[in-house]
Write a protein that holds these residues in place. Structure first.
Motif, short mmCIF file in Angstrom:
data_model
loop_
_atom_site.label_atom_id
_atom_site.label_comp_id
_atom_site.label_asym_id
_atom_site.label_seq_id
_atom_site.Cartn_x
_atom_site.Cartn_y
_atom_site.Cartn_z
N ILE A 85 0.85 -1.21 0.00
CA ILE A 85 0.00 0.00 0.00
C ILE A 85 0.88 1.25 0.00
O ILE A 85 0.68 2.18 -0.77
N MET A 86 1.91 1.24 0.86
CA MET A 86 2.80 2.40 0.97
C MET A 86 3.63 2.56 -0.30
O MET A 86 3.87 3.69 -0.74
N ALA A 87 4.07 1.46 -0.88
CA ALA A 87 4.89 1.54 -2.09
C ALA A 87 4.08 2.15 -3.24
O ALA A 87 4.64 2.81 -4.10
N ARG A 88 2.77 1.97 -3.21
CA ARG A 88 1.92 2.55 -4.25
C ARG A 88 1.54 4.00 -3.94
O ARG A 88 0.94 4.67 -4.76
N ARG A 119 14.06 7.46 -0.10
CA ARG A 119 12.83 6.70 0.20
C ARG A 119 12.27 6.02 -1.03
O ARG A 119 12.21 6.63 -2.10
N ALA A 120 11.83 4.78 -0.86
CA ALA A 120 11.30 4.01 -1.99
C ALA A 120 10.09 4.70 -2.62
O ALA A 120 9.88 4.62 -3.83
N ASP A 121 9.30 5.42 -1.80
CA ASP A 121 8.09 6.05 -2.36
C ASP A 121 8.35 7.49 -2.83
O ASP A 121 7.43 8.19 -3.23
N ASP A 122 9.61 7.93 -2.79
CA ASP A 122 9.94 9.27 -3.30
C ASP A 122 10.33 9.20 -4.77
O ASP A 122 11.48 9.42 -5.14
N ASN A 123 9.39 8.86 -5.62
CA ASN A 123 9.65 8.89 -7.06
C ASN A 123 8.44 9.55 -7.73
O ASN A 123 7.36 9.61 -7.13
N PRO A 124 8.62 10.11 -8.93
CA PRO A 124 7.55 10.92 -9.54
C PRO A 124 6.20 10.20 -9.64
O PRO A 124 5.16 10.81 -9.39
#
Ligand code: AMP
Length: 219
Positions: free
Chosen positions: A53-56, A161-166
């Protein structure tokens, strides 16, 4: 003792300011994002449940984060809580009001950190954190003094952070506008909302927050 919420989109600088308040005022940072990331790093059942969920870039359930906050509020000691990244939905805001009420506490102010979306893309792309102490850096606006080492604890474990992408940022922003931004109206209605310019220099944002805190403590 003043309890505050730092409200704002991902990349607004909530974590950076929270860490300063911990250091300078002995307040307690309650970051649901950090608690969840810790659960993932520890490989707990909760961690496994929220990882995807967090990765998305989606929000985890209200029940999970309310439970985490409830637990931490009971055990943490310090001069006031900084709710960082919580509440993020209206039911979470109601639950927080209940938790504070039940422990005979109240909310001093809700600091709304205002930033525009374009600045967020750059902030998020350049952001990295220390895996050991959690200090937050940015490759141009707040680099480490020594290449590859954390200024605070000296660790070389600097991470993006893994979720810090555009792509994920887009989803996180959508969640923010849809589910979290209604809280601006909620707290405005309560007379608690204090907007600050989140695009100012880190020190200047800190000064604006200090003014709000001192005003709240005096009232
Ligand atoms: P943050 O570090 O605050 O940006 O949080 C990282 C991720 O953790 C978010 O994108 C959500 O998936 C999850 N998360 C953190 N806090 C909450 C919250 N209060 N409600 C729901 N999900 C959250």
């Amino acid at each position: 003792m003043t309890n505050i919420i730092l409200l704002g989109p991902p990349g607004a600088g909530k974590g950076t300011q929270a860490r300063r308040l911990v250091e300078e005022r002995g307040m307690v940072q309650l970051s649901t994002g950090d608690m969840l990331k810790e659960a993932i790093a520890d490989g707990t059942e909760l961690g496994r449940k929220v990882e995807g969920i967090m990765a998305r870039g989606e929000l985890v359930t209200d029940e999970i984060v309310i439970g985490l906050i409830d637990e931490k509020m009971k055990s943490a000691k310090g001069s006031g809580f900084i709710f960082d990244g919580f509440p993020r939905t209206l039911p979470q805001a109601d639950a927080l009001a209940d938790l504070l009420d039940r422990s005979g506490q109240s909310l001093g102010a809700v600091i709304e950190m205002r930033v525009d979306d374009e600045a967020l893309v750059d902030r998020i792309a350049g952001r990295f954190t220390c895996g050991n102490c959690g200090e937050v850096y940015h490759k141009t606006t707040k680099p480490t003094a020594k290449e590859g080492a954390c200024d605070v604890c000296g660790s070389h474990d600097l991470r993006h952070r893994a979720d810090d992408n555009p792509e994920t940022l887009k989803q996180r922003l959508m969640e923010y506008y849809k589910k979290t931004s209604p809280l601006i109206g909620y707290y405005y209605h309560d007379g608690k909302l204090a907007p600050v310019d989140g695009l100012a220099e880190i020190d200047d944002v800190a000064k604006s927050i200090a003014v709000v805190l001192d005003r709240t403590a005096a009232s």
